[in-house]
Every structure is written in structure tokens, then in C-alpha cells.
Design a protein around this motif. Structure first.
Motif, short mmCIF file in Angstrom:
data_model
loop_
_atom_site.label_atom_id
_atom_site.label_comp_id
_atom_site.label_asym_id
_atom_site.label_seq_id
_atom_site.Cartn_x
_atom_site.Cartn_y
_atom_site.Cartn_z
N ALA A 161 22.87 -15.33 38.72
CA ALA A 161 24.13 -14.91 39.34
C ALA A 161 25.30 -15.10 38.38
N ALA A 162 25.07 -14.83 37.09
CA ALA A 162 26.12 -14.97 36.09
C ALA A 162 26.98 -13.72 36.06
N ASN A 163 28.21 -13.88 35.60
CA ASN A 163 29.12 -12.74 35.47
C ASN A 163 28.66 -11.77 34.39
N HIS A 164 29.06 -10.52 34.55
CA HIS A 164 28.87 -9.52 33.50
C HIS A 164 29.72 -9.93 32.30
N ARG A 165 29.14 -9.96 31.11
CA ARG A 165 29.85 -10.41 29.91
C ARG A 165 30.00 -9.25 28.94
N VAL A 166 31.23 -8.98 28.53
CA VAL A 166 31.54 -7.81 27.71
C VAL A 166 32.15 -8.26 26.38
N TYR A 167 31.59 -7.74 25.30
CA TYR A 167 32.06 -8.02 23.94
C TYR A 167 32.28 -6.71 23.21
N ASP A 168 33.20 -6.69 22.26
CA ASP A 168 33.37 -5.49 21.43
C ASP A 168 33.88 -5.88 20.05
N ILE A 174 24.47 0.49 38.95
CA ILE A 174 24.02 0.74 37.59
C ILE A 174 22.50 0.80 37.55
N TYR A 175 21.96 1.88 37.01
CA TYR A 175 20.53 2.08 36.81
C TYR A 175 20.30 2.41 35.34
N ASP A 176 19.15 2.00 34.80
CA ASP A 176 18.83 2.39 33.43
C ASP A 176 17.33 2.59 33.25
N ASN A 177 16.96 3.07 32.07
CA ASN A 177 15.57 3.43 31.81
C ASN A 177 14.71 2.25 31.37
N ARG A 178 15.23 1.03 31.43
CA ARG A 178 14.44 -0.15 31.09
C ARG A 178 14.13 -1.02 32.31
N ARG A 179 14.77 -0.77 33.42
CA ARG A 179 14.61 -1.60 34.61
C ARG A 179 14.20 -0.72 35.78
N ASN A 209 14.55 1.41 41.24
CA ASN A 209 15.25 0.73 42.34
C ASN A 209 15.74 -0.65 41.90
N ASN A 210 15.81 -0.88 40.60
CA ASN A 210 16.36 -2.14 40.08
C ASN A 210 17.85 -1.92 39.81
N THR A 211 18.68 -2.34 40.74
CA THR A 211 20.10 -2.00 40.68
C THR A 211 20.95 -3.24 40.40
N LEU A 212 22.02 -3.00 39.68
CA LEU A 212 23.07 -3.99 39.48
C LEU A 212 24.39 -3.37 39.89
N SER A 213 25.32 -4.21 40.30
CA SER A 213 26.65 -3.74 40.71
C SER A 213 27.69 -4.19 39.70
N TRP A 214 28.53 -3.24 39.25
CA TRP A 214 29.62 -3.56 38.33
C TRP A 214 30.54 -4.62 38.93
N ALA A 215 30.72 -4.61 40.24
CA ALA A 215 31.71 -5.47 40.90
C ALA A 215 31.16 -6.83 41.30
N SER A 216 29.91 -7.12 40.99
CA SER A 216 29.30 -8.34 41.51
C SER A 216 28.53 -9.09 40.43
N ALA A 217 28.56 -10.43 40.53
CA ALA A 217 27.77 -11.27 39.64
C ALA A 217 26.34 -11.43 40.14
N ALA A 218 26.00 -10.84 41.27
CA ALA A 218 24.69 -11.03 41.88
C ALA A 218 23.57 -10.57 40.95
N ASP A 247 18.97 -6.30 42.16
CA ASP A 247 18.33 -6.01 43.44
C ASP A 247 17.09 -5.18 43.17
N THR A 248 15.94 -5.73 43.50
CA THR A 248 14.68 -5.03 43.27
C THR A 248 13.99 -4.70 44.60
N ASN A 249 14.78 -4.52 45.64
CA ASN A 249 14.25 -4.26 46.98
C ASN A 249 13.40 -3.00 46.99
N ALA A 250 12.13 -3.15 47.23
CA ALA A 250 11.20 -2.00 47.20
C ALA A 250 11.47 -1.01 48.32
N ASP A 251 12.25 -1.42 49.33
CA ASP A 251 12.58 -0.51 50.42
C ASP A 251 13.62 0.52 50.01
N TYR A 252 14.27 0.30 48.87
CA TYR A 252 15.29 1.22 48.40
C TYR A 252 14.81 1.90 47.11
#
Length: 362
Positions: free
Chosen positions: A51-58, A283-288, A295-304, A307-312
Motif C-alpha cells: 500500500a505504498a504511494n506511487h513514486r515519480v522520478y524524472d 491503469i492496465y499494462d502488458n506485464r500485469r 484484470n490487474n488494475t491500479l488506480s492513479w488516485a490510490s496507494a492501494a 486489484d487482481t479480482n478475477a470477477d472483473y
């Protein structure tokens, strides 16, 4: 649909996703990116530090300088975060939220100009810009100057999507997408990417100077989250490149046999948000997980955690686009508009001399 020919025959030289398992060690090299990244966005997926925050570097702000994609917080300095950009990835220290032992992570990586940037005087305020014109991506640093203010973006074409963060203070991730609605014109529309709120509109929000053009982005004369006086900002901006990136709109149908979104390429990354109602950028990508359905989703707005819920069974990536296979309101409500952001794994057809190279099937 029209065939999408692309001059970029290998998109993974400009954008790529890698997954890795943290080991907690100093000097941990994450490789396999395929290029030297200039924007690295890391998110924990599971494990002790899930449940860590999204970390952005540039590369423009520099190594160890972290901002959090899901938070309004100012920039922090983390000597044990991302400590170097390498020719094939990046190096991490012992920081748990990017390299926690036995924690699974994903990192999304973009290539700009492989530099800390140079002065751009196209706007009324000088910006610092590093640009990858081939892929239509630039990183822009500027200082807010309340008034009729604009900054140069270096893309050489009108942006299709950008997001800015006031890292010198407490400011949201506010941005623009070419298919936002509201207000009397395109310069009025905005959306907060680290919020579940619907897009909004304020007269002239991006209206400083000449507004959004092939050389400049206008900023709000009243300051706010894109132009507060004296605040340092970082902006990530994109123009659409056929066969590599797509910034569009789809309309939901409320069915598990949802709409097909033609992108002209096999996606590597897909993000969407309901435009006129609450809901996160997902957020969805070709590695997850690396195969359909995704159905492996992450939310930009959440540190959660992921979500790998097979029902979705949310989406499928195909050779020329994305198929929605879920009727959840966050992704597919009848008649509702959703903006999306997509980057390619393979172009549907690429120009290589006189020969076209098709993407593999989904």
C-alpha cells in the motif's frame, strides 16, 4: 478503420513497463527497460509494502527527488530512492516503497531527451525542457508567475495530453486531455489525475498567452494548481503519434461485451477515466499479468495494492486496440464517456522501407 502506419517500429525504445521484486539492497539495478528512461513511475503491487504511494522520478528534477502521483504533497528528497538513471533502466537504494524486500513492483518508463533539459523561450516564461520529438514526449519545468503566463513545451505539435504538478508546494496533479468537455473552449477544461472527481472547467484555465498551441501551453492568470506565483512545477506532455500513442474517448454500453477501442497498435499501457462523473484513472499494462484478460488494475488516485479480482475481467489487449469486457460503472456505463490514454507495444503496421510489419494478435 484506417491502417495506422508508424515511423516508430519499436515502441519499447521509447516507452516500456518492467516488473521486479524488491530486495531491500542498496545499489539495486533494475534493468530490461531497453533505453535510458527520463520519467520513471514506480508502484508497489503486493507484499509487505503493497500500500505504498506511487513514486515519480524524472531526469529534469534529478535523481532522489520524489513526488507522489496519488498525493498533493510537495517534492521530497530520498537518498535511498531512485539514485541513478542507467542505459537500460535505473538504480534503487534501500527505500521500502520502491525496493522493499519481497514486494512486487511495476515501473512505467518513458524516454525524453536523456538530459536535465535546456532553456525554452517560446512562452512568456522561460521553461526548462527535455524532448523526445520522435515519440512526442517532453518534460517541462517552470516557475509559476501569476498573470497572463505561458510556457514552451518543445513538442513541435499541439499536445493531446499533459499533466502538471506543483512540486514546490502542496498542489494537485492537474492536467488536460484533448477529449475533455466543458466551458466555452478547450482552454477551459481540466481534470485532476490524483482525484476521483469529474473533469471541470474554468474560463481560461489554460488560456494564458495563446492557450494550447504547437509551441506553448497557456496557464491560468489566477494561479491555482498550474501557475501559483513562485511555485516550481514539473509537467509531462505528449502529442499523439500514429502507431505509438493515442489519447481518445469511448462511450460505454453497460455490457460485458463492451466497446472496442481502435488505437492502431497493440497496447503496452492503457489508462481510462469516466469523464463527467466520479471515478479514478485506472491503469492496465502488458506485464500485469502479461496475457488476456487483463484484470490487474491500479488506480492513479490510490496507494492501494493491485486489484487482481478475477470477477472483473476488465480489458483485453489486441493487435489494433483494446476490448472492454466489463460492465463496472468505472469503465463501462451505458452512454457515458470515458477518456483514455494508451501507448504501444507494437504498431499495427509499421513502415520499414516498403514493408509493413503487423503487430502480433492479442
Amino acid at each position: 478503420y484506417n491502417m495506422a502506419y508508424a515511423s516508430i517500429t519499436k515502441p519499447s525504445l521509447h516507452f516500456n513497463t518492467v516488473t521486479y521484486t524488491g530486495d531491500g539492497s542498496s545499489g539495486r539495478a533494475v534493468t530490461g527497460v531497453g533505453f535510458q528512461p527520463d520519467w520513471v513511475w514506480i508502484k508497489s503491487r503486493s507484499g509487505t509494502h503493497n500500500a505504498a504511494n506511487h513514486r515519480v522520478y524524472d531526469a529534469v528534477r534529478g535523481v532522489t527527488k520524489v513526488i507522489y502521483a496519488n498525493l498533493n504533497n510537495a517534492e521530497g528528497t530520498d537518498t535511498q530512492g531512485l539514485t541513478a538513471f542507467g542505459t537500460d533502466g535505473f538504480t534503487l537504494g534501500t527505500e521500502n516503497q520502491s525496493n522493499g524486500s519481497n514486494t512486487e513492483f511495476v515501473a512505467w518508463n518513458w524516454k525524453a531527451g536523456n538530459s536535465a533539459g535546456s532553456a525554452n523561450n517560446d512562452g512568456t516564461t522561460t521553461s526548462t525542457v527535455t524532448t523526445n520529438t520522435t515519440a512526442g514526449f517532453s518534460i517541462i519545468k517552470y516557475t509559476g508567475n501569476t498573470g497572463t503566463n505561458s510556457i514552451g513545451h518543445g513538442l513541435g505539435a499541439t499536445p493531446a495530453f499533459f499533466v502538471t504538478k506543483g512540486y514546490g508546494g502542496t498542489h494537485g496533479w492537474v492536467g488536460w486531455h484533448q477529449d475533455l468537455a466543458g466551458g466555452s473552449g478547450i482552454n477551459d477544461r481540466y481534470v485532476y489525475f490524483n482525484s476521483n472527481n469529474a473533469g471541470g472547467n474554468t474560463s481560461g484555465y489554460w488560456g494564458g498567452g495563446s492557450g494550447i498551441t504547437s509551441s506553448t501551453i497557456g496557464l491560468w492568470s489566477s494561479g491555482g494548481d498550474n501557475n501559483a506565483n513562485g511555485v516550481n512545477y514539473i509537467m509531462y506532455a505528449f502529442t499523439e503519434k500514429k502507431g505509438f500513442s493515442k489519447f481518445g474517448l469511448y462511450t460505454g454500453n453497460g455490457s460485458t461485451n463492451g466497446p472496442f477501442i481502435y488505437t492502431g497498435f497493440k497496447p503496452a499501457l492503457f489508462m481510462h477515466k469516466r469523464r463527467d462523473d466520479t471515478g479514478a484513472f485506472y491503469i492496465y499494462d502488458n506485464r500485469r499479468p502479461g496475457y488476456n484478460p487483463i484484470n490487474n488494475t491500479l488506480s492513479w488516485a490510490s496507494a492501494a495494492a493491485e486489484d487482481t479480482n478475477a470477477d472483473y475481467n476488465d480489458v483485453e489487449f489486441h493487435a489494433n486496440g483494446v476490448k472492454i469486457i466489463e460492465d463496472n460503472p468505472d469503465i463501462n456505463t451505458t452512454g457515458n464517456p470515458y477518456i483514455y490514454i494508451a501507448f504501444a507495444e507494437n504498431p499495427f503496421i509499421a513502415n520499414v522501407g516498403t514493408n509493413g510489419i503487423p503487430a502480433t494478435a492479442g
